[in-house]
Design an enzyme around this catalytic site. Structure first.
Site, PDB file in Angstrom:
ATOM      1  N   ASP A  34       1.002  -1.286  -0.149  1.00 27.09           N
ATOM      2  CA  ASP A  34      -0.404  -0.190  -0.061  1.00 27.09           C
ATOM      3  C   ASP A  34       1.143   1.191   0.196  1.00 27.09           C
ATOM      4  OD1 ASP A  34      -0.104   1.143   2.930  1.00 27.09           O
ATOM      5  OD2 ASP A  34      -0.119  -1.433   2.748  1.00 27.09           O
ATOM      6  N   ASP A 123      -9.113   3.404   6.523  1.00 31.40           N
ATOM      7  CA  ASP A 123      -7.788   3.412   6.848  1.00 31.40           C
ATOM      8  C   ASP A 123      -8.609   4.152   8.311  1.00 31.40           C
ATOM      9  OD1 ASP A 123      -5.691   3.562   8.112  1.00 31.40           O
ATOM     10  OD2 ASP A 123      -4.985   3.959   6.193  1.00 31.40           O
ATOM     11  N   GLU A 125      -7.512   4.918  11.597  1.00 30.83           N
ATOM     12  CA  GLU A 125      -6.307   4.076  13.158  1.00 30.83           C
ATOM     13  C   GLU A 125      -6.607   5.156  13.673  1.00 30.83           C
ATOM     14  OE1 GLU A 125      -2.733   4.885  11.491  1.00 30.83           O
ATOM     15  OE2 GLU A 125      -3.772   4.264   9.304  1.00 30.83           O
TER      16      GLU A 125
END
Length: 231
Positions: A34, A123, A125
């Site tokens: 990624d 994503d 986080e």
């Protein structure tokens, strides 16, 4: 959700055996990376020659940031024959999940059933600049993720992949098991073992096992084979 989709229809005894098999071969699956603008210009022909099969490419962040290298990376990965998809870095403190899903979809995060496009990845986080949970309670965070996920699924017919760490997920969602039936899990855990995964999921579909390696960006692996990855 890739291998998790067909596993849903297996009898429980077969399902248990299949999960054990998938976990045992985790590191032997198709390799991926990624990337974002932090990697700069990428030689995608060399990446493909180095054995990479898939890539997640940063497209958006919040509702104010477009990755300046997204288009070049997406086109380069496509031309090199890689399976590819976009990802969105969430900022749950700045706007609703639906608003950010719409922003992502409008700037590269879409999905089509062409066998080379990965569903978008959320994503979610640690906050890079503030409270680790963005000031949200666990229940509010779960609601935010559901808002993003449902909006994405409504527009594409596929639920987004969820990228996270077990520590963040436990801390900021209360280790919610609400997403295991719909969203494939992409776990970040560096080392030779995947470690404990969040509640509800029996396995991770993708594993980010290193933040550096022989190819640009983070080093990833798919939990299955190439046919399952295409599926």
């Amino acid at each position: 959700m890739f291998n998790s989709l067909f596993l849903l229809f297996l009898p429980s005894t077969v399902l248990a055996a299949a999960i054990i098999e998938l976990q045992a071969r985790q590191l032997s699956g198709p390799q991926g990376i990624d990337v974002s603008h932090f990697q700069g210009t990428i030689d995608w022909t060399s990446v493909a020659a180095n054995g990479i099969s898939f890539v997640f490419i940063k497209a958006t962040e919040g509702t104010t940031f477009l990755d300046p290298d997204f288009s070049d990376n997406y086109i380069g990965a496509t031309d090199a024959g890689l399976i590819r998809g976009g990802y969105h870095f969430a900022h749950p403190d700045s706007s609703s999940g639906a608003t950010q899903a719409d922003y992502f979809l409008a700037h590269g995060g879409g999905w089509t059933a062409d066998g080379i496009t990965l569903p978008g990845m959320l994503d979610i986080e640690y906050n890079p600049s503030g409270d680790v949970c963005y000031g949200l309670s666990a229940s509010a965070m779960v609601s935010w993720i559901q808002d993003f996920s449902n909006t994405y699924e409504f527009q594409t017919g596929r639920f987004p992949i969820i990228y996270t760490t077990t520590d963040w997920w436990t801390t900021c969602t209360g280790n919610s098991a609400a997403f295991a039936n719909d969203n494939s899990l992409f776990i970040a855990h560096y080392g030779s073992s995947i470690g404990t995964i969040p509640a509800g999921w029996s396995f991770a579909t993708f594993w980010q096992y290193a933040d550096a390696g022989p190819n640009p960006g983070d080093q990833d692996v798919f939990n299955g084979d190439s046919t399952e990855l295409q599926r």
